[in-house]
Design a protein around this motif. Structure first.
Motif, PDB file in Angstrom:
ATOM      1  N   MET A  95     -21.490   5.685 -32.085  1.00 26.76           N
ATOM      2  CA  MET A  95     -22.482   6.243 -33.008  1.00 26.76           C
ATOM      3  C   MET A  95     -21.939   7.494 -33.702  1.00 26.76           C
ATOM      4  O   MET A  95     -22.199   7.727 -34.881  1.00 26.76           O
ATOM      5  N   GLY A  96     -21.184   8.295 -32.960  1.00 28.08           N
ATOM      6  CA  GLY A  96     -20.558   9.476 -33.560  1.00 28.08           C
ATOM      7  C   GLY A  96     -19.566   9.099 -34.637  1.00 28.08           C
ATOM      8  O   GLY A  96     -19.487   9.735 -35.685  1.00 28.08           O
ATOM      9  N   GLY A  97     -18.793   8.029 -34.405  1.00 30.78           N
ATOM     10  CA  GLY A  97     -17.836   7.561 -35.412  1.00 30.78           C
ATOM     11  C   GLY A  97     -18.530   7.073 -36.670  1.00 30.78           C
ATOM     12  O   GLY A  97     -18.121   7.404 -37.786  1.00 30.78           O
ATOM     13  N   ILE A  98     -19.601   6.303 -36.476  1.00 33.66           N
ATOM     14  CA  ILE A  98     -20.360   5.813 -37.631  1.00 33.66           C
ATOM     15  C   ILE A  98     -20.995   6.985 -38.378  1.00 33.66           C
ATOM     16  O   ILE A  98     -20.931   7.062 -39.611  1.00 33.66           O
ATOM     17  N   SER A  99     -21.586   7.917 -37.642  1.00 32.80           N
ATOM     18  CA  SER A  99     -22.217   9.092 -38.270  1.00 32.80           C
ATOM     19  C   SER A  99     -21.191   9.937 -39.012  1.00 32.80           C
ATOM     20  O   SER A  99     -21.472  10.465 -40.092  1.00 32.80           O
ATOM     21  N   THR A 100     -20.010  10.065 -38.426  1.00 32.07           N
ATOM     22  CA  THR A 100     -18.947  10.849 -39.065  1.00 32.07           C
ATOM     23  C   THR A 100     -18.542  10.214 -40.392  1.00 32.07           C
ATOM     24  O   THR A 100     -18.406  10.919 -41.406  1.00 32.07           O
ATOM     25  N   GLU A 101     -18.343   8.911 -40.401  1.00 36.31           N
ATOM     26  CA  GLU A 101     -17.953   8.230 -41.635  1.00 36.31           C
ATOM     27  C   GLU A 101     -19.022   8.400 -42.716  1.00 36.31           C
ATOM     28  O   GLU A 101     -18.710   8.658 -43.876  1.00 36.31           O
ATOM     29  N   ILE A 102     -20.290   8.265 -42.337  1.00 37.93           N
ATOM     30  CA  ILE A 102     -21.379   8.421 -43.308  1.00 37.93           C
ATOM     31  C   ILE A 102     -21.429   9.855 -43.824  1.00 37.93           C
ATOM     32  O   ILE A 102     -21.559  10.086 -45.033  1.00 37.93           O
ATOM     33  N   SER A 103     -21.303  10.839 -42.924  1.00 31.94           N
ATOM     34  CA  SER A 103     -21.392  12.245 -43.361  1.00 31.94           C
ATOM     35  C   SER A 103     -20.207  12.642 -44.230  1.00 31.94           C
ATOM     36  O   SER A 103     -20.363  13.371 -45.207  1.00 31.94           O
ATOM     37  N   LEU A 104     -19.001  12.155 -43.903  1.00 34.25           N
ATOM     38  CA  LEU A 104     -17.826  12.484 -44.726  1.00 34.25           C
ATOM     39  C   LEU A 104     -17.949  11.860 -46.119  1.00 34.25           C
ATOM     40  O   LEU A 104     -17.640  12.509 -47.117  1.00 34.25           O
ATOM     41  N   ALA A 105     -18.408  10.616 -46.169  1.00 35.94           N
ATOM     42  CA  ALA A 105     -18.576   9.956 -47.468  1.00 35.94           C
ATOM     43  C   ALA A 105     -19.648  10.658 -48.293  1.00 35.94           C
ATOM     44  O   ALA A 105     -19.459  10.907 -49.491  1.00 35.94           O
ATOM     45  N   ALA A 106     -20.774  11.000 -47.661  1.00 44.34           N
ATOM     46  CA  ALA A 106     -21.856  11.688 -48.375  1.00 44.34           C
ATOM     47  C   ALA A 106     -21.410  13.059 -48.858  1.00 44.34           C
ATOM     48  O   ALA A 106     -21.712  13.465 -49.992  1.00 44.34           O
ATOM     49  N   THR A 107     -20.663  13.776 -48.032  1.00 41.81           N
ATOM     50  CA  THR A 107     -20.157  15.094 -48.427  1.00 41.81           C
ATOM     51  C   THR A 107     -19.243  14.974 -49.632  1.00 41.81           C
ATOM     52  O   THR A 107     -19.340  15.748 -50.578  1.00 41.81           O
ATOM     53  N   TYR A 108     -18.356  13.992 -49.615  1.00 43.00           N
ATOM     54  CA  TYR A 108     -17.434  13.802 -50.730  1.00 43.00           C
ATOM     55  C   TYR A 108     -18.194  13.463 -52.012  1.00 43.00           C
ATOM     56  O   TYR A 108     -17.915  14.022 -53.075  1.00 43.00           O
ATOM     57  N   VAL A 109     -19.148  12.554 -51.915  1.00 45.22           N
ATOM     58  CA  VAL A 109     -19.905  12.142 -53.097  1.00 45.22           C
ATOM     59  C   VAL A 109     -20.651  13.331 -53.696  1.00 45.22           C
ATOM     60  O   VAL A 109     -20.617  13.557 -54.909  1.00 45.22           O
ATOM     61  N   VAL A 110     -21.303  14.120 -52.840  1.00 44.33           N
ATOM     62  CA  VAL A 110     -22.099  15.249 -53.341  1.00 44.33           C
ATOM     63  C   VAL A 110     -21.204  16.363 -53.870  1.00 44.33           C
ATOM     64  O   VAL A 110     -21.355  16.829 -54.998  1.00 44.33           O
ATOM     65  N   VAL A 111     -20.246  16.812 -53.058  1.00 45.70           N
ATOM     66  CA  VAL A 111     -19.442  17.979 -53.436  1.00 45.70           C
ATOM     67  C   VAL A 111     -18.461  17.659 -54.560  1.00 45.70           C
ATOM     68  O   VAL A 111     -18.380  18.382 -55.548  1.00 45.70           O
ATOM     69  N   VAL A 112     -17.704  16.601 -54.424  1.00 43.71           N
ATOM     70  CA  VAL A 112     -16.673  16.289 -55.415  1.00 43.71           C
ATOM     71  C   VAL A 112     -17.243  15.470 -56.578  1.00 43.71           C
ATOM     72  O   VAL A 112     -17.009  15.788 -57.739  1.00 43.71           O
ATOM     73  N   GLY A 113     -18.006  14.446 -56.260  1.00 42.24           N
ATOM     74  CA  GLY A 113     -18.510  13.561 -57.304  1.00 42.24           C
ATOM     75  C   GLY A 113     -19.564  14.188 -58.184  1.00 42.24           C
ATOM     76  O   GLY A 113     -19.469  14.155 -59.404  1.00 42.24           O
ATOM     77  N   LEU A 114     -20.594  14.773 -57.574  1.00 42.38           N
ATOM     78  CA  LEU A 114     -21.709  15.309 -58.357  1.00 42.38           C
ATOM     79  C   LEU A 114     -21.501  16.757 -58.787  1.00 42.38           C
ATOM     80  O   LEU A 114     -21.810  17.128 -59.912  1.00 42.38           O
ATOM     81  N   GLU A 115     -20.992  17.573 -57.887  1.00 42.48           N
ATOM     82  CA  GLU A 115     -20.855  19.012 -58.168  1.00 42.48           C
ATOM     83  C   GLU A 115     -19.476  19.404 -58.706  1.00 42.48           C
ATOM     84  O   GLU A 115     -19.258  20.550 -59.066  1.00 42.48           O
TER      85      GLU A 115
END
Length: 181
Positions: free
Chosen positions: A132-152
């Motif tokens: 579950m930690g691995g799955i959560s990590t992948e989701i959080s890293l992808a979301a962070t990248y999309v928000v910080v790099v993609g949108l901002e």
């Protein structure tokens, strides 16, 4: 001193060093105003602030190059020289913590498996929080990248994924213990 069109790099460097060493800055083509001097040079002329601006955030190679240029310049022989700024601090912290991070993640996962396995007396239950930690990590890293790099259109330092991995692993193990106990 004039520099001829076919002057070598050594000659240009020699002329610049001679001008800096032997010529008053008041004779330069651009003389800083008192307001500039007041903000960047101390009143007793014992310290000076130099600001380097970059068109984008400098990467590790650029920071290392600037540090090397400062060391080669001999300025540190005149007193203390500090390079600072968000990019420099992040680069220095990364150089200190990255080796420790790579050494501690593996044992951290092993200890998490061991603790949860001993707590539940089940090897299958031990892998559930880490999965579950691995799955959560992948989701959080992808979301962070999309928000910080993609949108901002920002940049991500090494601390962001490091903290994401540590927090999601810790939270998933704690939550699994809470739910399964």
């Amino acid at each position: 001193t004039d520099i001829s069109e076919n002057a070598t790099a050594t000659k240009v460097d020699e002329i610049i060093r001679s001008s800096i060493a032997n010529q008053s800055f008041m004779d330069y083509p651009f003389v800083p105003t008192n307001a500039v001097l007041k903000n960047y040079v101390s009143q007793d002329n014992s310290s000076m602030l130099v600001v380097l601006s970059f068109s984008s955030e400098p990467n590790g190679e650029t920071i290392s190059s600037v540090k090397s240029d400062v060391q080669v310049s001999g300025l540190d022989g005149l007193g203390s020289v500090y390079l600072t700024g968000a990019a420099v601090v992040t680069h220095d912290v990364q150089n200190v913590f990255e080796p420790a991070f790579t050494l501690t993640v593996g044992p951290g996962i092993v200890f998490a498996l061991l603790i949860v396995g001993l707590l539940f007396w089940s090897p299958v239950s031990a892998f559930l929080p880490v999965l579950m930690g691995g799955i959560s990590t992948e989701i959080s890293l992808a979301a962070t990248y999309v928000v910080v790099v993609g949108l901002e259109h920002g940049s991500i330092t090494f601390l962001t994924p490091t903290l994401s991995v540590l927090l999601t692993l810790g939270l998933s193990v704690d939550y699994a213990v809470l739910q399964l106990r």
